[in-house]
Design a protein around this motif. Structure first.
Motif, PDB file in Angstrom:
ATOM      1  N   GLY A  96      36.106  40.147  48.699  1.00  0.00           N
ATOM      2  CA  GLY A  96      37.159  39.531  48.238  1.00  0.00           C
ATOM      3  C   GLY A  96      37.290  38.981  46.770  1.00  0.00           C
ATOM      4  N   LEU A  97      36.553  39.585  45.819  1.00  0.00           N
ATOM      5  CA  LEU A  97      36.813  39.580  44.470  1.00  0.00           C
ATOM      6  C   LEU A  97      37.884  39.987  44.099  1.00  0.00           C
ATOM      7  CD1 LEU A  97      33.129  40.266  43.277  1.00  0.00           C
ATOM      8  CD2 LEU A  97      34.194  38.072  42.839  1.00  0.00           C
ATOM      9  N   PRO A  98      38.628  39.390  43.021  1.00  0.00           N
ATOM     10  CA  PRO A  98      39.910  39.788  42.408  1.00  0.00           C
ATOM     11  C   PRO A  98      39.544  41.119  41.487  1.00  0.00           C
ATOM     12  CG  PRO A  98      39.242  37.786  41.303  1.00  0.00           C
ATOM     13  CD  PRO A  98      38.351  37.925  42.554  1.00  0.00           C
ATOM     14  N   THR A  99      40.299  42.156  41.909  1.00  0.00           N
ATOM     15  CA  THR A  99      39.848  43.368  41.180  1.00  0.00           C
ATOM     16  C   THR A  99      40.848  43.744  39.797  1.00  0.00           C
ATOM     17  OG1 THR A  99      41.449  44.761  42.502  1.00  0.00           O
ATOM     18  CG2 THR A  99      39.234  44.559  43.036  1.00  0.00           C
ATOM     19  N   ARG A 100      41.657  42.851  39.681  1.00  0.00           N
ATOM     20  CA  ARG A 100      42.700  42.905  38.585  1.00  0.00           C
ATOM     21  C   ARG A 100      42.859  41.540  37.828  1.00  0.00           C
ATOM     22  NH1 ARG A 100      45.417  47.724  38.801  1.00  0.00           N
ATOM     23  NH2 ARG A 100      45.469  48.647  40.639  1.00  0.00           N
ATOM     24  N   ASP A 101      41.624  40.611  37.933  1.00  0.00           N
ATOM     25  CA  ASP A 101      41.833  39.273  37.283  1.00  0.00           C
ATOM     26  C   ASP A 101      40.443  38.824  36.854  1.00  0.00           C
ATOM     27  OD1 ASP A 101      42.002  36.668  36.647  1.00  0.00           O
ATOM     28  OD2 ASP A 101      43.672  36.328  38.163  1.00  0.00           O
ATOM     29  N   VAL A 102      40.033  39.349  35.476  1.00  0.00           N
ATOM     30  CA  VAL A 102      38.996  39.040  35.090  1.00  0.00           C
ATOM     31  C   VAL A 102      38.467  37.486  34.896  1.00  0.00           C
ATOM     32  CG1 VAL A 102      37.374  39.291  32.915  1.00  0.00           C
ATOM     33  CG2 VAL A 102      38.825  41.208  33.599  1.00  0.00           C
ATOM     34  N   GLU A 103      39.320  36.761  34.614  1.00  0.00           N
ATOM     35  CA  GLU A 103      39.092  35.478  34.416  1.00  0.00           C
ATOM     36  C   GLU A 103      38.686  34.695  35.881  1.00  0.00           C
ATOM     37  OE1 GLU A 103      40.739  36.547  30.816  1.00  0.00           O
ATOM     38  OE2 GLU A 103      41.590  36.899  33.002  1.00  0.00           O
ATOM     39  N   ARG A 104      39.475  34.986  36.883  1.00  0.00           N
ATOM     40  CA  ARG A 104      39.232  34.611  38.094  1.00  0.00           C
ATOM     41  C   ARG A 104      37.764  35.237  38.604  1.00  0.00           C
ATOM     42  NH1 ARG A 104      43.228  36.200  42.337  1.00  0.00           N
ATOM     43  NH2 ARG A 104      41.783  35.060  43.951  1.00  0.00           N
ATOM     44  N   ALA A 105      37.440  36.452  38.518  1.00  0.00           N
ATOM     45  CA  ALA A 105      36.032  36.849  38.786  1.00  0.00           C
ATOM     46  C   ALA A 105      34.979  36.274  38.003  1.00  0.00           C
ATOM     47  CB  ALA A 105      36.098  38.440  38.613  1.00  0.00           C
ATOM     48  N   ALA A 106      35.079  36.078  36.720  1.00  0.00           N
ATOM     49  CA  ALA A 106      34.134  35.237  36.092  1.00  0.00           C
ATOM     50  C   ALA A 106      34.058  34.045  36.540  1.00  0.00           C
ATOM     51  CB  ALA A 106      34.564  35.288  34.569  1.00  0.00           C
ATOM     52  N   GLY A 107      35.179  33.327  36.901  1.00  0.00           N
ATOM     53  CA  GLY A 107      34.974  31.848  37.552  1.00  0.00           C
ATOM     54  C   GLY A 107      34.238  31.835  38.612  1.00  0.00           C
ATOM     55  N   ARG A 108      34.309  32.934  39.509  1.00  0.00           N
ATOM     56  CA  ARG A 108      33.541  33.092  40.728  1.00  0.00           C
ATOM     57  C   ARG A 108      31.906  32.991  40.257  1.00  0.00           C
ATOM     58  NH1 ARG A 108      36.360  35.352  45.145  1.00  0.00           N
ATOM     59  NH2 ARG A 108      34.395  35.624  46.230  1.00  0.00           N
ATOM     60  N   VAL A 109      31.616  33.838  39.155  1.00  0.00           N
ATOM     61  CA  VAL A 109      30.476  33.678  38.771  1.00  0.00           C
ATOM     62  C   VAL A 109      29.899  32.261  38.503  1.00  0.00           C
ATOM     63  CG1 VAL A 109      28.592  34.342  37.109  1.00  0.00           C
ATOM     64  CG2 VAL A 109      30.513  35.819  37.993  1.00  0.00           C
ATOM     65  N   LEU A 110      30.743  31.354  37.652  1.00  0.00           N
ATOM     66  CA  LEU A 110      30.486  30.061  37.365  1.00  0.00           C
ATOM     67  C   LEU A 110      30.238  29.086  38.602  1.00  0.00           C
ATOM     68  CD1 LEU A 110      32.841  29.123  34.434  1.00  0.00           C
ATOM     69  CD2 LEU A 110      30.348  29.388  34.292  1.00  0.00           C
ATOM     70  N   ARG A 111      31.195  29.360  39.652  1.00  0.00           N
ATOM     71  CA  ARG A 111      31.361  28.495  40.797  1.00  0.00           C
ATOM     72  C   ARG A 111      29.935  29.039  41.386  1.00  0.00           C
ATOM     73  NH1 ARG A 111      36.678  29.579  40.732  1.00  0.00           N
ATOM     74  NH2 ARG A 111      36.545  31.231  42.460  1.00  0.00           N
TER      75      ARG A 111
END
Length: 321
Positions: free
Chosen positions: A111-126
């Motif tokens: 369920g990772l966003p494949t076209r939104d780098v910032e959201r995906a990187a935010g998932r790493v932080l969370r």
């Protein structure tokens, strides 16, 4: 707040991919804003990148908060080999993913966003702020003695030969080249005989010789950049799914394709899905083997020749998604 402790986050990517370079730069900005120290790791070739990552981890593992693959399933596969080797030495590091490849089957499943780098990187932080989450991996041992771990699926039948053809087209998007390779290979579609044995989650053993076209051990739901083969697959239940398609002619196969897109193909009599915690697979049809194509492919990458043994490694990887 990010817990105190190691602050470095390795961003592993291929420098020749413009998409990966851009994603790495943008992800680094998000991680830096979150109080971490992003460290880009890249090299010109996959063997060089593997070596560079391994050397960095050996010298700085205790300073590293996480290792993030910036790319597609091939980059995931490369990073996992290094993390698994490190874990066998007693140092387990979390794994993150910023999708930036042509095939993103693990990202889609998670369920990772494949076209939104910032959201995906935010998932790493969370993920670093949250309670640990894990996923299963597939351990594979090939006839040549090589060993691998895979996150998504191990293709062993016509699906592997399609994978081999598609990998030769590096400039085409993964799902498109997989579809074209499927169309080319289906013209000469024929089943092959496999010696197949597996152990179910309840410990029951199964052994059979079967004529099969497609044969996959799936940890996640799709292959080939979005072809969903096991819609209900779970990467956290301690088991994988053997996806088997029996002997079908080209006409019958083409009539079944719409059900593949609708994800109703599991109801077809030619399709069987069986849960498994381990399996062994060998070709036994007497046909001449093509070493380039008659091989196992995991996470879209060539692993090695059949026969192979496969084992599910439950909760083997901490993930930040």
């Amino acid at each position: 707040m990010i817990p105190s402790g190691p602050r470095e986050v390795l961003l592993v990517h291929r420098p020749h991919s413009a998409a990966a370079r851009d994603a790495c730069h943008r992800a680094a900005g998000i991680l830096r804003a979150g109080g971490l120290h992003p460290v880009p790791i890249s090299a010109d070739t996959a063997p060089e990148l593997t070596h560079t990552l391994a050397v960095h981890l050996r010298s700085r593992a205790l300073r590293t908060a996480a290792v993030v693959a910036v790319g597609g399933d091939g980059m995931v596969h490369l990073v996992l080999q290094a993390l698994h080797a490190l874990a066998e030495q007693g140092v387990a590091l979390p794994f993150g993913l910023v999708p930036a490849g042509s095939g993103n089957d693990l990202a889609r499943h998670a369920g990772l966003p494949t076209r939104d780098v910032e959201r995906a990187a935010g998932r790493v932080l969370r993920g670093l702020e949250s309670a640990p989450h894990t996923m299963d991996l597939l351990a594979v041992r090939c006839a040549d003695g090589t060993e691998h771990v895979c996150a998504t699926a191990v293709c062993l039948g016509l699906d592997a030969r399609i994978n081999a053809r598609a990998n030769r087209w590096s400039r085409i998007r993964s799902s498109a080249k997989y579809a074209v390779a499927l169309a080319l290979d289906v013209v000469s579609l024929r089943a092959r005989r496999y010696d197949l044995s597996w152990t179910a989650p309840d410990g029951t053993g199964h052994a059979t010789e079967r004529m099969l076209t497609f044969l996959t051990l799936a940890n996640t739901s799709s292959v080939g950049g979005g072809f969903t083969i096991v819609p209900r697959a779970s990467a956290t239940d301690g088991a994988a799914d053997l996806f088997m398609v029996s002997d079908v002619g080209i006409g019958r196969f083409l009539r079944c394709v719409p059900q593949l897109w609708l994800r109703t193909h599991e109801a077809l009599p030619e399709v069987r899905v069986a849960p498994a915690v381990s399996a062994t697979v060998a070709l036994d049809d007497g046909a001449a083997s093509d070493p380039a194509r008659d091989a196992a492919y995991g996470d879209g990458e060539r692993l090695g020749p059949l026969p192979v043994s496969l084992t599910v490694l439950p909760a083997a990887l901490r993930v930040l998604f």
